[in-house]
Each structure stands twice: as C-alpha cells, then as structure tokens.
Design an enzyme around this catalytic site. Structure first.
Site, PDB file in Angstrom:
ATOM      1  N   GLU A   1       4.662  -5.169   7.120  1.00  0.00           N
ATOM      2  CA  GLU A   1       3.818  -4.354   7.751  1.00  0.00           C
ATOM      3  C   GLU A   1       4.237  -4.066   9.206  1.00  0.00           C
ATOM      4  OE1 GLU A   1       2.583  -6.669   5.973  1.00  0.00           O
ATOM      5  OE2 GLU A   1       1.037  -5.955   4.576  1.00  0.00           O
TER       6      GLU A   1
ATOM      7  N   GLY B   1       0.602  -5.066   0.749  1.00  0.00           N
ATOM      8  CA  GLY B   1      -0.501  -4.925  -0.191  1.00  0.00           C
ATOM      9  C   GLY B   1      -0.447  -5.694  -1.633  1.00  0.00           C
TER      10      GLY B   1
ATOM     11  N   ALA C   1       0.810  -1.080  -0.106  1.00  0.00           N
ATOM     12  CA  ALA C   1      -0.029  -0.013   0.184  1.00  0.00           C
ATOM     13  C   ALA C   1       0.910   1.144   0.105  1.00  0.00           C
ATOM     14  CB  ALA C   1      -0.901   0.009   1.169  1.00  0.00           C
TER      15      ALA C   1
ATOM     16  N   GLU D   1      -0.961  -9.144  -0.804  1.00  0.00           N
ATOM     17  CA  GLU D   1      -2.080  -9.402  -0.733  1.00  0.00           C
ATOM     18  C   GLU D   1      -3.023  -9.556  -2.081  1.00  0.00           C
ATOM     19  OE1 GLU D   1      -2.071  -6.390   2.615  1.00  0.00           O
ATOM     20  OE2 GLU D   1      -3.445  -7.700   3.543  1.00  0.00           O
TER      21      GLU D   1
END
Ligand code: CO8
Length: 256
Positions: free
Chosen positions: A133, A110, A65, A113
């Site tokens: 993260e 992300g 992200a 993911e």
C-alpha cells in the site's frame, strides 16, 4: 444463485469459493464484497456445509483492492470502501464455520488481508505475499495493520508494511503467516483434505473452538479461560456425550 466474480463448488460438506476475475488478478471491488456477503448469507449457511475454502483463479489469490475503483474516491468514499472490506473480513473471521485460505498466487494488499482474516492459510510454492500500500501512498484498509502484527509480531509486520517488500511462500511460512507450503498441484487437494477432516468433527465443537480461540485474542487470559470453561461445559450431555460414548464403544460418532 449465480455470481459474476465468484465460482462456487460444493463437495459434500465443503464449499469451495474461487475468486474469478483473473484478468484483473482478482482485485477486490465492491461487487466482490457484495457477492462474498451473499455467499455467507446463503450457500455457506446451509446446514450441510461444515467448512469453506477460499482460493483464486489464475495466477493470483488477490492482488489487492481494486486500484481502478479506488483512484477517484474522496476521503469519505475511501473510508466507506475500507469499512465495507473490514466488515466483510470481520464476518469471515467470526463466521461460525471454519474458512481456509488456499493461496494459489499473489496475495497482496487487500488479498493478503483477506487471507489473514481466514482461519488458517495453505500456500502454493508459487504464492507471493506483501502489503504494497505505501507504494501507492496508502495504508492497508481492511485491518491488515492490526491482523499482521497479531499473526506475526510487531517487527515482522512493520518490516512488511513499511518496505512493501514482496516475500515468497517459504518466508511467509517462516513468519507464521501460512501454516503449510505445497507444490502448486497439491494445494487444492490438501485444502480439500483438511476441510473434509474438519467436516468430520463434532460441528458444535468446531464452531466453539473457532469462537473461543478467536474471541480469546480480544480478551484477557482470565476472561478467555472463563469463556472456555463455559463453552466446554455446554458440550456435555449433548455433542460431547455423543463423541465420548462413540469412543468408548469404538464406533464412529453420529453427530446428528
Ligand atoms: N487493482 C486493479 N487492477 C489490478 C490490480 C489491483 N490491485 N492488480 C493488478 N491489476 C490489473 C493490472 O492493472 C493489469 O490490468 P491490464 O491488463 O488491464 O493492464 C492486470 O491486473 C494484470 O496485472 P499486471 O500486468 O500488472 O501483471 P504482472 O504479472 O506484470 O504484475 C503484480 C503482477 C506485481 C501483482 C502487479 O499487478 C501489481 O503490482 N499489482 C498491484 C498490487 C498492489 O499494489 N496491491 C495493493 C492494492 S491497495 C490495497 O489493497 C489496499 C487495501 C485496503 C483498501 C482500503 C479501501 C480504501
């Protein structure tokens, strides 16, 4: 329709979606999620399209992200950004057409993911995987905690989530995160070959096999088997008859 962060290429029944922000290693921001949803609504929903491939341009599939977009968010905004990503990846998981991840480089946070939400994953030997993260004082927010343990096992998931260690493609293959590892210059050819192969199959059967397999993970064995029986039966008299008749006549099925 033109997009800022995505490049689309149609190759017969296959839609190739490339994430195109290499200067930020394809970090996923709000614009990316908006555009991905638009592609699923528009180009991917075209009845000619039977299979999608998602890849990244440059040296990353997606490095997570977008940290620059997230840094100043408050709790409510952070949760909203998580929800936007979760909803988009859930759509990919539930999309009625198969979606293959072609992992060309970094698939972190992300980005990993997103890869896990796709139906299966092919990796370049150069790809790197990780859930970093905790290095940032965060946890995965796009259902990575849930998908990684289901894709691998709780021990492997917690090893990767707790240590934030980056692993290579061979390790990702060993853990069952990716299904094939390929030389970098063979990755896209193989992704396209498999997508074209899927596109030749009975389209209703393909849609149903994805749905029954995916939903089965969230049901008991008994409920999943019942759903399989119902969907199996629903193919008789139509697409199943077309395929079986063609087999008996030694012909290629014409699904339309
Ligand atoms: N977000 C924003 N920018 C990024 C990101 C990112 N995730 N990753 C890389 N970039 C940018 C860098 O800042 C750099 O920009 P600039 O040139 O302007 O300085 C550019 O991309 C190139 O990166 P590097 O110079 O760092 O390239 P290297 O080859 O030296 O390193 C790495 C590559 C190892 C991949 C390194 O870039 C890195 O560690 N990136 C961050 C990886 C990371 O921590 N990802 C997890 C992000 S958090 C997350 O994904 C949580 C998901 C759930 C969120 C839920 C919503 C609330």
């Amino acid at each position: 329709m033109s997009y800022q962060q995505l490049v689309l290429e149609k190759s017969g029944p296959v839609l190739l979606v490339s994430i195109n922000r290499p200067e930020a290693l394809n970090a996923l921001n709000t614009k990316f999620f908006e555009e991905m949803n638009q592609v699923l609504d528009r180009e991917a929903s075209d009845s000619e399209i039977r299979c999608l491939i998602i890849t990244g341009q440059g040296k990353a599939f997606g490095a997570g992200a977008d940290i620059a977009e997230m840094v100043d968010k408050n709790e409510v905004e952070g949760a909203a950004f998580s929800k936007l990503g979760q909803d988009t990846f859930r759509r990919i998981e539930q999309y009625p057409k198969p979606i293959i991840a072609a992992l060309n480089g970094f698939a972190l946070g992300g980005g990993m993911e997103l890869a896990m939400a796709c139906d299966f994953r092919l990796a370049s030997e150069k790809a790197k995987f990780g859930q970093p993260e905790v290095n940032l004082g965060l946890i995965p927010g796009y259902a990575g905690t849930q998908r990684l343990s289901r894709l691998t096992n709780p021990g492997t998931a917690l090893y990767l989530l707790l240590t934030a260690e980056m692993i290579n493609a061979a390790d990702a293959f060993q853990y069952g995160i990716v299904q094939k590892v390929l030389a970098p210059d063979e990755l896209m050819d193989e992704a396209m070959r498999l997508a074209q192969l899927i596109a030749e199959k009975g389209p209703k059967a393909v849609e149903k096999v994805k749905r029954v397999t995916r939903q089965g993970f969230e049901l008991s064995f008994k409920e999943g088997s019942e759903m399989e029986t119902k969907e199996f039966g629903s193919l008789f008299g139509n697409e199943g008859r077309t395929g079986m008749t063609a087999f008996l006549k030694k012909e290629k099925p014409n699904w339309k």
